[in-house]
Design a protein around this motif. Sequence first.
Motif, PDB file in Angstrom:
ATOM      1  N   MET B 503      31.428  43.695  15.699  1.00 35.48           N
ATOM      2  CA  MET B 503      30.032  44.110  15.876  1.00 35.48           C
ATOM      3  C   MET B 503      29.890  45.053  17.060  1.00 35.48           C
ATOM      4  O   MET B 503      29.167  46.047  17.003  1.00 35.48           O
ATOM      5  CB  MET B 503      29.145  42.880  16.068  1.00 35.48           C
ATOM      6  N   ILE B 504      30.588  44.716  18.133  1.00 35.36           N
ATOM      7  CA  ILE B 504      30.526  45.581  19.326  1.00 35.36           C
ATOM      8  C   ILE B 504      31.091  46.956  18.983  1.00 35.36           C
ATOM      9  O   ILE B 504      30.537  47.990  19.343  1.00 35.36           O
ATOM     10  CB  ILE B 504      31.300  44.937  20.511  1.00 35.36           C
ATOM     11  N   TYR B 505      32.198  46.955  18.260  1.00 35.26           N
ATOM     12  CA  TYR B 505      32.837  48.223  17.927  1.00 35.26           C
ATOM     13  C   TYR B 505      31.983  49.047  16.960  1.00 35.26           C
ATOM     14  O   TYR B 505      31.997  50.275  17.014  1.00 35.26           O
ATOM     15  CB  TYR B 505      34.230  47.969  17.311  1.00 35.26           C
ATOM     16  N   LEU B 506      31.237  48.378  16.115  1.00 33.60           N
ATOM     17  CA  LEU B 506      30.389  49.103  15.154  1.00 33.60           C
ATOM     18  C   LEU B 506      29.134  49.668  15.818  1.00 33.60           C
ATOM     19  O   LEU B 506      28.494  50.579  15.282  1.00 33.60           O
ATOM     20  CB  LEU B 506      29.957  48.161  14.022  1.00 33.60           C
ATOM     21  N   PHE B 507      28.794  49.126  16.970  1.00 33.53           N
ATOM     22  CA  PHE B 507      27.512  49.450  17.589  1.00 33.53           C
ATOM     23  C   PHE B 507      27.290  50.954  17.781  1.00 33.53           C
ATOM     24  O   PHE B 507      26.198  51.460  17.483  1.00 33.53           O
ATOM     25  CB  PHE B 507      27.374  48.695  18.918  1.00 33.53           C
ATOM     26  N   PRO B 508      28.285  51.732  18.302  1.00 24.30           N
ATOM     27  CA  PRO B 508      28.032  53.171  18.503  1.00 24.30           C
ATOM     28  C   PRO B 508      27.554  53.878  17.232  1.00 24.30           C
ATOM     29  O   PRO B 508      26.657  54.715  17.291  1.00 24.30           O
ATOM     30  CB  PRO B 508      29.389  53.712  18.954  1.00 24.30           C
ATOM     31  N   ALA B 537      33.378  61.552  13.181  1.00 23.42           N
ATOM     32  CA  ALA B 537      34.577  61.653  14.010  1.00 23.42           C
ATOM     33  C   ALA B 537      34.996  60.277  14.524  1.00 23.42           C
ATOM     34  O   ALA B 537      36.185  59.927  14.517  1.00 23.42           O
ATOM     35  CB  ALA B 537      34.310  62.600  15.183  1.00 23.42           C
ATOM     36  N   TYR B 538      34.023  59.490  14.949  1.00 29.36           N
ATOM     37  CA  TYR B 538      34.287  58.148  15.474  1.00 29.36           C
ATOM     38  C   TYR B 538      34.986  57.288  14.401  1.00 29.36           C
ATOM     39  O   TYR B 538      35.993  56.638  14.670  1.00 29.36           O
ATOM     40  CB  TYR B 538      32.957  57.515  15.881  1.00 29.36           C
TER      41      TYR B 538
END
Lengths: 259, 570
Positions: B503-508, B537-538
């Motif tokens: 979830m943290i990684y998906l946040f951006p 890009a992410y």
Amino acid sequence: MLDDDYAVITEGLTKTYGDKAAVSHLDLRVKKGEFFGFLGPNGAGKSTTIKMLCGLLLPTSGRMTVLGHDVVADPLAVKAMIGILPEDINTYERLTGWELLTFTGRMYGLSRAEAEQRTEQLLRLVELNEEDRHKLVVDYSLGMKKKTTLACALIHNPKVLFLDEPFNGIDAITGSALREALRRATERGVTIFFSSHVLEVVEKLCTRIAIIHKGTLQAEGTVAEIAAARGFAPGTGLEQLFVEIAGGQVDRGDLSWMS
Amino acid sequence: MSQLRLLLALRFKLAFRLHSARGRILSGILLLVTLVPMSILLAWGMSKWFQGMSPNLRNEALHFLYFAVFVVWVTSPLLGFRANEFFDSTKLFVFPVSHRTVFLATLLGSFTNGTLLFFLPSMVTATLTIREDLHPAGGGTVACRLLILLPALVLVAQTAIQCLTLGLLNLLRSRRFRDVTVILAAVFAALAYLGFRLFVERLGASQIVHFLSADLSRFLVVSPSYWISRAMIALPTEGVMGALSGLVPAAALTVALVVLGAWLQKKAYFGEIPFAQSPKREAARAKRESEQPSSHVLPDDVGAVCAKELRLLRREPAVKTQLISQASYLVIPIVLSIISPHRRHDDGDVSNSGAVVPFIFPGLLAALSLAESFLFLNLFGLEGPGINLLFSTPMPRRRIFFGKDVAYVGLFGAVNTLVLMVLSVVMKFVLGASWIETLSDFFVFSFLGLTLLVVLVSLGNVFSVLLPMRVVARGRRALSQQSVEREGCAKGVLRALSLVAVMIYLFPVVFLLILPRPPISLVGPWFYAVSVPVAIAYAAITWIISLRIGESLLAKRESRLLAFYTASPQ
């Protein structure tokens, strides 16, 4: 010979599914105490025949007796005297090997103590160790399932044994012990109706064989008798006979890439 | 008799084995201490509910209760056929036991079915409320007579089960039915959950009264349950003769079912089982599926992995089961709240929940992604023992991940887009949103959904190796779910932590695409010109890096994964 001398008799035994005959007018006579090999390629009708002889499948027409009992008219009497190892193992997988054997023994009328004693001895014969025999059958490998089911077929000391591919998945050491046990059983008068694709084993064990192809009996007798009847040279092996009688030419396609 | 005793003992042993095999004793005890009080509580609640109704409504309610329980009694053994081996009576036919004994044993054994025992107390308490019309202070004789009638329903249900089980034996034993029951069980669980929510949240007591007043029980007159409930209702007022009008047809049906069941049992005994499977048809269907055109866009090996993965996803019932259960908890409640934004309050006020509209798309997308994450983070879960073949190929491991990733993102990307499309239609035509608003939401969230899936599958490339979880256990599917659940506390915590990390990684990505949306609207729509390429890009960089990491991790853990997936589940 009188009918009483035969363990298994079939006369015009036929089983059809729709317009397709799985077994057609099969006439067989298997003597008591005989180690009888019943051979045929896949789909030849071997398992259908065995199921009919064991009272698990009703024939479309024809007559069959096992130890003098009509299989259709008196299936319970037949089942009480025979042991079955079917090709497709359909048993209670949520019992342990030990429980399955004692249950089987008691279903054949053995007392609890006797069933447990024979279970112990048979599990030792098929080399199922102490740990494995208390595992659920569902967790067994194919070989272990086969061994357990074979033990189930033997527990009530049957007079006739119907074995469909008994050594499939069984290791060489256990296989050797089982072959020896089966041979000894025939010496005691037990009749074995044996179906296998391993022709070396059949040739070694069976006193007589029958070859069935597309539901029809192609040959019956000892290997030497069949070879003579078909015009083969004396000493012709079973494999060559079998391929000639039941195999024919198989279209293997273009396999030139397998160089 | 001794054979019958043995068979009944076998029936109990096999039923008990569902919960008592190693590691399942605790779950068996838990089940018992949960279900017994639940059954008693339900019976008490049913009694109170029935007592609070007028006689007419009570009669209607009794018809429906009997019908519902009858349906559950008759259908539950069919759904549980694969779980309890005793239902498959063909396993007994090798023994010298008559088909009559087998029939009797299975019939007697079915009287201890779990659903029968669970609902019986409720049936008793609900039935006993009938006597109070005539004998408010007691009426012991009436009560006794009523209870004597109750076994009639049990009998007709059990004989119906016997006939259905024997008539459908081949179907019930087939692989396809096994797969379907796994899915059906999930569907029923989901429906029960949603039905309960609907009942608690939407339906007031007045609506239930309205439903019962509509005299809808007339549609049940052909049901045996109706005959018996009618006999129950008639007994205190019209006496035995009145009750007979319902009982006689029920008894006749029971006898007919016993005769039919015994006949079917005899047929099965000699290998003549109705509705035999047609291997030809099955093979033709598999052939048709195999002949579907394959993609030429992907390299051959990657395309082969991708096609295999799509077939597994389509054919593996565990996937559908998990998706259905996840969807029932996450997705459907959101959809329900969209479809009926006007909520009734106890005081009769109706408040508009239109304020939730801006959160519908992101909420649904979040729910979908969460529901699918169990598959994305466990890319090898569906392999089972087949992983042997996959890992025995010399194919570079990053290409295996590549093929799997394309399949997962392609399939679930399409599914999510379809769901969002349906939602857009609802937004436009049910909630009256503008075209611009609807289309803009659809495109932004479809894009966001795809990007999220790419990031999710990238993380899956890593977590699938680090935290493998078995989803499939061929040949013992009924046990597979429990083996999934028994992975241990530490692994469970790690899995939860991994979800937080995801979830943290998906946040951006979420942040970049939600920022210009109402009600946040921190920046203008121009922001998409920057945020969309950055999000792409992410996701792309994450994916490329994940292939490398996944491959390197797999190189070290391949043998461990092989051992894990090919081991026999405990």
